[in-house]
Write a protein that holds these residues in place. Structure first.
Motif, short mmCIF file in Angstrom:
data_model
loop_
_atom_site.label_atom_id
_atom_site.label_comp_id
_atom_site.label_asym_id
_atom_site.label_seq_id
_atom_site.Cartn_x
_atom_site.Cartn_y
_atom_site.Cartn_z
N MET A 108 38.27 23.56 18.66
CA MET A 108 38.67 22.50 17.73
C MET A 108 38.85 21.17 18.46
SD MET A 108 41.54 22.69 14.71
CE MET A 108 40.51 23.85 13.80
N GLN A 109 39.43 21.23 19.65
CA GLN A 109 39.59 20.01 20.42
C GLN A 109 38.23 19.45 20.85
OE1 GLN A 109 42.09 18.01 21.01
NE2 GLN A 109 40.88 16.66 22.36
N LYS A 110 37.34 20.32 21.30
CA LYS A 110 35.98 19.89 21.68
C LYS A 110 35.25 19.28 20.48
CE LYS A 110 31.57 21.75 23.34
NZ LYS A 110 30.85 22.98 23.75
N PHE A 111 35.38 19.93 19.33
CA PHE A 111 34.75 19.43 18.10
C PHE A 111 35.30 18.05 17.75
CE2 PHE A 111 35.06 18.94 13.48
CZ PHE A 111 33.73 19.01 13.12
N TYR A 112 36.61 17.89 17.87
CA TYR A 112 37.23 16.61 17.54
C TYR A 112 36.75 15.51 18.47
CZ TYR A 112 40.87 13.18 16.48
OH TYR A 112 41.54 12.04 16.11
N GLU A 113 36.67 15.82 19.75
CA GLU A 113 36.21 14.83 20.71
C GLU A 113 34.80 14.36 20.41
OE1 GLU A 113 36.67 16.77 24.47
OE2 GLU A 113 38.87 16.63 24.44
N ASN A 114 33.96 15.28 19.93
CA ASN A 114 32.56 14.96 19.68
C ASN A 114 32.29 14.39 18.29
OD1 ASN A 114 31.90 15.87 22.25
ND2 ASN A 114 31.37 17.93 21.54
N HIS A 115 33.21 14.63 17.33
CA HIS A 115 32.91 14.26 15.94
C HIS A 115 34.06 13.54 15.24
CE1 HIS A 115 29.18 16.59 16.04
NE2 HIS A 115 29.86 17.52 16.68
N LYS A 116 35.00 12.99 15.98
CA LYS A 116 36.16 12.37 15.34
C LYS A 116 35.78 11.14 14.52
CE LYS A 116 37.47 10.09 19.66
NZ LYS A 116 38.55 10.02 20.69
N ASP A 117 34.61 10.57 14.76
CA ASP A 117 34.17 9.45 13.93
C ASP A 117 33.62 9.91 12.59
OD1 ASP A 117 34.86 7.66 15.91
OD2 ASP A 117 32.86 7.64 16.82
N GLU A 118 33.31 11.21 12.48
CA GLU A 118 32.73 11.76 11.26
C GLU A 118 33.74 12.56 10.43
OE1 GLU A 118 28.69 13.55 12.23
OE2 GLU A 118 29.59 13.30 14.21
N VAL A 119 34.74 13.13 11.09
CA VAL A 119 35.69 14.00 10.40
C VAL A 119 37.06 13.89 11.07
CG1 VAL A 119 35.09 16.01 11.80
CG2 VAL A 119 36.07 16.35 9.53
N GLU A 120 38.10 13.98 10.26
CA GLU A 120 39.47 13.96 10.78
C GLU A 120 40.03 15.37 10.77
OE1 GLU A 120 41.98 12.65 12.83
OE2 GLU A 120 41.54 10.81 11.70
N ILE A 121 40.62 15.76 11.87
CA ILE A 121 41.32 17.05 11.93
C ILE A 121 42.81 16.79 11.80
CG2 ILE A 121 41.96 19.00 13.39
CD1 ILE A 121 39.18 18.96 14.56
N ILE A 122 43.44 17.47 10.85
CA ILE A 122 44.89 17.41 10.68
C ILE A 122 45.41 18.83 10.90
CG2 ILE A 122 46.80 16.87 9.13
CD1 ILE A 122 45.12 14.45 9.89
N ALA A 123 46.18 19.03 11.94
CA ALA A 123 46.69 20.36 12.27
C ALA A 123 48.15 20.45 11.86
CB ALA A 123 46.54 20.63 13.76
N ILE A 124 48.43 21.35 10.92
CA ILE A 124 49.80 21.51 10.41
C ILE A 124 50.49 22.63 11.20
CG2 ILE A 124 51.24 21.92 8.38
CD1 ILE A 124 49.42 19.52 8.04
N ASN A 125 51.43 22.26 12.04
CA ASN A 125 52.21 23.28 12.75
C ASN A 125 53.26 23.84 11.80
OD1 ASN A 125 55.04 23.53 14.62
ND2 ASN A 125 53.26 24.69 15.26
N MET A 126 53.28 25.18 11.67
CA MET A 126 54.28 25.83 10.82
C MET A 126 55.59 25.90 11.60
SD MET A 126 51.83 28.74 9.09
CE MET A 126 53.07 29.32 7.94
N THR A 127 56.19 24.73 11.73
CA THR A 127 57.35 24.55 12.61
C THR A 127 58.50 25.46 12.22
OG1 THR A 127 56.63 22.23 12.63
CG2 THR A 127 58.70 22.76 13.75
#
Length: 200
Positions: A108-127
């Motif tokens: 997911m981190q690798k994907f975000y680094e390569n595609h953050k201009d195309e898609v936003e990742i929002i990770a919800i931690n179940m705190t």
């Protein structure tokens, strides 16, 4: 009383006793077999009712519009998902103790680094499910995560999304609707690419 009458009387009594015995046997068999039959039905019901996907929840089906929500971020700010309208969004629910989440996060981190201009990742931690908040912080640091991490302290959002297993991921289009069914379990890098291309 003659011999013939005595024999008839004995035969009559014997028939009555046999009939009574049959009735008693049938009653006992019914009470013995009923619990086992009910147990079998319960087992079938349990098997049919077993689900590995979130239940169908009003407002979370494909085509539904995302209800706005605001959560605190790990760095102390707040993010309202409505502010991301116009972007593709991958909404991921996770916890630090979750083995499949650990397997997914590097991709997911690798994907975000390569595609953050195309898609936003929002990770919800179940705190609210974390033993200590520091566990989530250490997880983010260990995996060097740079996408936004939101904190679901009271699990209100997780409950709203019917999270029954993690990771669970929702896919939101630029029009702020759910455009694909949710994905349960970890995704690979290639799966993330496919999902990104399937939403618009």
């Amino acid at each position: 009383m003659g011999c013939d009458e005595m024999i008839k009387k004995i035969i009559g009594i014997s028939i009555i006793v046999v009939l009574i015995g049959i009735v008693i046997f049938n009653v006992i068999e019914k009470y013995i077999s009923e619990p086992s039959r009910q147990a079998e039905e319960d087992t079938l019901t349990a098997q049919e009712g077993t689900t590995l996907v979130p239940p169908q929840i009003d407002g979370l089906a494909v085509g539904d519009e995302v209800a706005p929500f605001t959560l605190e971020t790990m760095d102390g700010n707040y993010l309202n998902i409505a502010d991301l309208k116009g972007k593709k969004i991958i909404l991921n629910f996770w916890a630090s103790w979750c083995g499949p989440c650990k397997a997914e996060m590097p991709d997911m981190q690798k994907f975000y680094e390569n595609h953050k201009d195309e898609v936003e990742i929002i990770a919800i931690n179940m705190t609210g499910k974390e033993t200590n908040f520091s566990d989530a912080e250490e997880f983010v640091e260990a995996y060097e995560l740079t996408f936004p991490i939101l904190l679901d302290h009271d699990l209100e959002l997780s409950d709203k999304y019917g999270i029954m297993a993690i990771p669970t991921t929702y896919f939101i289009g630029t029009d702020m609707t759910y455009q694909l069914p949710p994905k349960l379990g970890p995704m690979t890098y290639d799966e993330m690419i496919e999902k990104m291309e399937d939403i618009n």
